[in-house]
Design a protein around this motif. Structure first.
Motif, PDB file in Angstrom:
ATOM      1  N   PHE A 185      43.720  39.906  35.796  1.00 10.96           N
ATOM      2  CA  PHE A 185      44.005  38.504  35.494  1.00 10.96           C
ATOM      3  C   PHE A 185      44.646  38.357  34.117  1.00 10.96           C
ATOM      4  O   PHE A 185      45.581  37.575  33.945  1.00 10.96           O
ATOM      5  CB  PHE A 185      42.724  37.675  35.532  1.00 10.96           C
ATOM      6  N   LEU A 244      48.197  39.431  34.327  1.00 14.02           N
ATOM      7  CA  LEU A 244      49.016  38.427  34.998  1.00 14.02           C
ATOM      8  C   LEU A 244      49.264  37.229  34.090  1.00 14.02           C
ATOM      9  O   LEU A 244      50.363  36.659  34.098  1.00 14.02           O
ATOM     10  CB  LEU A 244      48.332  37.983  36.293  1.00 14.02           C
ATOM     11  N   GLU A 252      40.488  37.108  45.696  1.00 12.69           N
ATOM     12  CA  GLU A 252      41.037  36.544  44.459  1.00 12.69           C
ATOM     13  C   GLU A 252      42.338  37.250  44.072  1.00 12.69           C
ATOM     14  O   GLU A 252      43.277  36.618  43.580  1.00 12.69           O
ATOM     15  CB  GLU A 252      40.031  36.672  43.320  1.00 12.69           C
ATOM     16  N   LEU A 257      45.082  35.838  46.170  1.00 11.31           N
ATOM     17  CA  LEU A 257      45.477  34.500  45.728  1.00 11.31           C
ATOM     18  C   LEU A 257      46.339  34.587  44.473  1.00 11.31           C
ATOM     19  O   LEU A 257      47.301  33.824  44.311  1.00 11.31           O
ATOM     20  CB  LEU A 257      44.238  33.657  45.450  1.00 11.31           C
ATOM     21  N   ASN A 258      46.020  35.547  43.597  1.00 12.46           N
ATOM     22  CA  ASN A 258      46.819  35.710  42.390  1.00 12.46           C
ATOM     23  C   ASN A 258      48.217  36.195  42.713  1.00 12.46           C
ATOM     24  O   ASN A 258      49.184  35.792  42.059  1.00 12.46           O
ATOM     25  CB  ASN A 258      46.136  36.691  41.447  1.00 12.46           C
ATOM     26  N   LEU A 311      50.568  27.670  32.576  1.00 11.27           N
ATOM     27  CA  LEU A 311      49.938  28.434  33.650  1.00 11.27           C
ATOM     28  C   LEU A 311      49.187  29.625  33.087  1.00 11.27           C
ATOM     29  O   LEU A 311      48.110  29.971  33.589  1.00 11.27           O
ATOM     30  CB  LEU A 311      50.988  28.911  34.647  1.00 11.27           C
ATOM     31  N   LEU A 317      37.655  17.543  46.814  1.00  7.69           N
ATOM     32  CA  LEU A 317      37.316  18.925  47.175  1.00  7.69           C
ATOM     33  C   LEU A 317      36.303  19.503  46.200  1.00  7.69           C
ATOM     34  O   LEU A 317      35.327  20.146  46.593  1.00  7.69           O
ATOM     35  CB  LEU A 317      38.577  19.777  47.179  1.00  7.69           C
ATOM     36  N   ILE A 366      35.766  31.823  36.839  1.00  5.97           N
ATOM     37  CA  ILE A 366      35.488  32.513  38.104  1.00  5.97           C
ATOM     38  C   ILE A 366      34.860  33.872  37.847  1.00  5.97           C
ATOM     39  O   ILE A 366      33.887  34.263  38.481  1.00  5.97           O
ATOM     40  CB  ILE A 366      36.790  32.636  38.918  1.00  5.97           C
ATOM     41  N   TYR A 410      40.421  31.446  35.628  1.00  6.23           N
ATOM     42  CA  TYR A 410      40.062  32.714  36.263  1.00  6.23           C
ATOM     43  C   TYR A 410      39.165  33.545  35.360  1.00  6.23           C
ATOM     44  O   TYR A 410      38.033  33.866  35.706  1.00  6.23           O
ATOM     45  CB  TYR A 410      41.309  33.513  36.622  1.00  6.23           C
ATOM     46  N   TYR A 420      52.832  35.663  33.065  1.00  3.13           N
ATOM     47  CA  TYR A 420      53.221  34.246  33.112  1.00  3.13           C
ATOM     48  C   TYR A 420      53.823  33.811  31.785  1.00  3.13           C
ATOM     49  O   TYR A 420      54.824  33.098  31.729  1.00  3.13           O
ATOM     50  CB  TYR A 420      52.012  33.355  33.410  1.00  3.13           C
ATOM     51  N   THR A 448      50.910  26.235  42.019  1.00  2.00           N
ATOM     52  CA  THR A 448      50.052  27.253  41.428  1.00  2.00           C
ATOM     53  C   THR A 448      48.775  26.648  40.885  1.00  2.00           C
ATOM     54  O   THR A 448      47.688  27.214  41.047  1.00  2.00           O
ATOM     55  CB  THR A 448      50.818  27.959  40.308  1.00  2.00           C
ATOM     56  N   ILE A 449      48.894  25.482  40.257  1.00  2.00           N
ATOM     57  CA  ILE A 449      47.698  24.840  39.722  1.00  2.00           C
ATOM     58  C   ILE A 449      46.736  24.492  40.848  1.00  2.00           C
ATOM     59  O   ILE A 449      45.519  24.721  40.750  1.00  2.00           O
ATOM     60  CB  ILE A 449      48.098  23.594  38.920  1.00  2.00           C
ATOM     61  N   PHE A 450      47.279  23.972  41.962  1.00  4.44           N
ATOM     62  CA  PHE A 450      46.394  23.645  43.079  1.00  4.44           C
ATOM     63  C   PHE A 450      45.754  24.902  43.655  1.00  4.44           C
ATOM     64  O   PHE A 450      44.586  24.883  44.052  1.00  4.44           O
ATOM     65  CB  PHE A 450      47.167  22.891  44.164  1.00  4.44           C
ATOM     66  N   VAL A 451      46.513  26.009  43.705  1.00  3.30           N
ATOM     67  CA  VAL A 451      45.934  27.249  44.233  1.00  3.30           C
ATOM     68  C   VAL A 451      44.802  27.725  43.331  1.00  3.30           C
ATOM     69  O   VAL A 451      43.761  28.176  43.819  1.00  3.30           O
ATOM     70  CB  VAL A 451      47.018  28.333  44.386  1.00  3.30           C
ATOM     71  N   ILE A 452      44.996  27.615  42.012  1.00 10.88           N
ATOM     72  CA  ILE A 452      43.925  28.021  41.098  1.00 10.88           C
ATOM     73  C   ILE A 452      42.682  27.176  41.345  1.00 10.88           C
ATOM     74  O   ILE A 452      41.554  27.678  41.399  1.00 10.88           O
ATOM     75  CB  ILE A 452      44.401  27.889  39.636  1.00 10.88           C
ATOM     76  N   LEU A 453      42.886  25.872  41.564  1.00 16.27           N
ATOM     77  CA  LEU A 453      41.761  24.969  41.816  1.00 16.27           C
ATOM     78  C   LEU A 453      41.018  25.369  43.084  1.00 16.27           C
ATOM     79  O   LEU A 453      39.789  25.492  43.097  1.00 16.27           O
ATOM     80  CB  LEU A 453      42.305  23.551  41.932  1.00 16.27           C
ATOM     81  N   VAL A 454      41.790  25.606  44.160  1.00 13.59           N
ATOM     82  CA  VAL A 454      41.144  25.956  45.433  1.00 13.59           C
ATOM     83  C   VAL A 454      40.469  27.317  45.308  1.00 13.59           C
ATOM     84  O   VAL A 454      39.399  27.537  45.884  1.00 13.59           O
ATOM     85  CB  VAL A 454      42.177  25.924  46.565  1.00 13.59           C
ATOM     86  N   ALA A 455      41.061  28.237  44.528  1.00 14.55           N
ATOM     87  CA  ALA A 455      40.442  29.542  44.342  1.00 14.55           C
ATOM     88  C   ALA A 455      39.105  29.405  43.640  1.00 14.55           C
ATOM     89  O   ALA A 455      38.138  30.093  43.983  1.00 14.55           O
ATOM     90  CB  ALA A 455      41.363  30.449  43.548  1.00 14.55           C
ATOM     91  N   ALA A 456      39.031  28.508  42.661  1.00 19.77           N
ATOM     92  CA  ALA A 456      37.758  28.309  41.963  1.00 19.77           C
ATOM     93  C   ALA A 456      36.707  27.780  42.930  1.00 19.77           C
ATOM     94  O   ALA A 456      35.577  28.278  42.975  1.00 19.77           O
ATOM     95  CB  ALA A 456      37.956  27.347  40.800  1.00 19.77           C
ATOM     96  N   ALA A 457      37.095  26.789  43.747  1.00 19.55           N
ATOM     97  CA  ALA A 457      36.142  26.244  44.705  1.00 19.55           C
ATOM     98  C   ALA A 457      35.707  27.312  45.701  1.00 19.55           C
ATOM     99  O   ALA A 457      34.517  27.443  46.013  1.00 19.55           O
ATOM    100  CB  ALA A 457      36.771  25.060  45.434  1.00 19.55           C
ATOM    101  N   ASN A 473      50.105  33.259  43.751  1.00 17.61           N
ATOM    102  CA  ASN A 473      50.478  32.471  42.577  1.00 17.61           C
ATOM    103  C   ASN A 473      51.711  33.047  41.899  1.00 17.61           C
ATOM    104  O   ASN A 473      52.592  32.310  41.457  1.00 17.61           O
ATOM    105  CB  ASN A 473      49.332  32.485  41.561  1.00 17.61           C
ATOM    106  N   THR A 508      32.632  20.760  47.046  1.00 21.46           N
ATOM    107  CA  THR A 508      32.228  22.126  46.733  1.00 21.46           C
ATOM    108  C   THR A 508      30.930  22.146  45.952  1.00 21.46           C
ATOM    109  O   THR A 508      30.037  22.950  46.237  1.00 21.46           O
ATOM    110  CB  THR A 508      33.326  22.798  45.897  1.00 21.46           C
TER     111      THR A 508
END
Lengths: 182, 106
Positions: A37, A40, B37, B40-41, A52, A154, A64, A60, A44, B68-77, B44, A158
């Motif tokens: 991470f 990456l 994860e 998902l990265n 980002l 969401l 996470i 992350y 970015y 990408t921001i939405f994917v990060i959000l869904v990944a956290a959830a 992204n 969650t």
């Protein structure tokens, strides 16, 4: 210089990605995930996406990964006994064949597709990066308003779902009056 | 002098394939979640590459970055729910070994 750094970081990301998949203990696997991470996020940054990169590190690496480490420590899975008791990789021949073929085909298709992409006349990067926070905010609150609101719902769902899943259920108490749910 | 877009896509492809292999091969629920994860990265990263490809220095198209921001959000959830499932699983079975779960095989 930036390009050299990019290739170094890519090599690091790939190596640590293999580390995630190949390391024996979940702790080492999650720590390599952290390194992936971070690499990456640096990529970015090099590509001109400052926001980002920050979001990647905060969400992350900051949230996470901490959750992962917390669960590993809570469940005490770095125990060598449990590792020996359960093989961490089950090497059935069919499973290895399926995994190799699907990962290989997917990777090959993606690499060939990427190779076929025509680079867009290598447009110069905007001086202060692509993702200025003002532009992101303007988009989020105009065109992407509905997904933005939906993501709030969401997150709420969650939160409640995780509470329900992880809550310790109390044993059912019985009294002389009969069954009483605790 | 800048990062080439195709190489971003190739890096995303390699990371995604690694994640698929880990998802299919490993039997530890935590490592399976870590592989997800990773995938998902990779997704992204290809969104970022697409965002770069559709932008010029004059007009920036930020749809990829927003996605990408939405994917990060869904990944956290997803990570939160997945790890809660792992905890519930451990309570039930005292293991996170996925081959130990075969009640539904009949």
């Amino acid at each position: 210089m930036a390009q050299l750094l990019f290739y170094l970081l890519s090599a690091a990301a790939i190596a640590f990605g293999f580390g995630v998949v190949a390391s024996k203990s979940p702790m080492k696997s999650v720590l390599s995930l952290l390194a992936t991470f971070v690499a990456l996020a640096m990529i970015y940054l090099l590509s001109g996406f400052q926001f980002l990169a920050a979001a990647q590190l905060l969400v992350y690496a900051g949230a996470i990964l901490v959750l992962f480490l917390f669960v590993i420590m809570l469940l005490n899975m770095s125990d060598l006994e449990t590792l020996a008791e359960h093989p961490t990789v089950s090497l059935g021949h069919t499973r290895v064949a399926i995994a190799t073929v699907s990962a290989g085909v997917l990777g090959l298709i993606a690499i060939l597709g990427a190779g076929a992409v025509q680079a867009s006349e290598s447009a110069a990067m905007p001086p202060d990066g692509y993702d200025k926070i003002e532009w992101i905010a303007a988009l989020l609150f105009s065109r992407y308003m509905v997904p933005f609101q939906a993501s709030a719902i969401l997150l709420l769902a969650t939160m409640i779902g995780v509470l329900v899943l992880a809550k310790r259920r109390r044993p059912v108490q019985t009294t002389e009056l009969g069954r009483v749910d605790a | 002098m800048t990062v080439p877009d195709e190489h971003l896509l190739i890096l995303a492809a390699i990371l995604f394939a690694t994640g698929v292999a880990g998802f299919l091969l490993r039997r530890n629920a935590i490592i399976v979640l870590a592989s997800i994860e990773l995938m998902l990265n990779a997704a992204n990263l290809s969104f970022v590459a697409g965002c770069r490809m559709h932008s010029t220095s004059a007009a920036v198209n930020l749809d990829g970055a927003i996605f990408t921001i939405f994917v990060i959000l869904v990944a956290a959830a997803e990570a939160a729910v997945g790890l809660a499932l792992v905890i519930a699983l451990y309570r039930l079975k005292q293991t996170v070994h996925l081959d130990a779960l075969n009640e539904l095989e009949g």
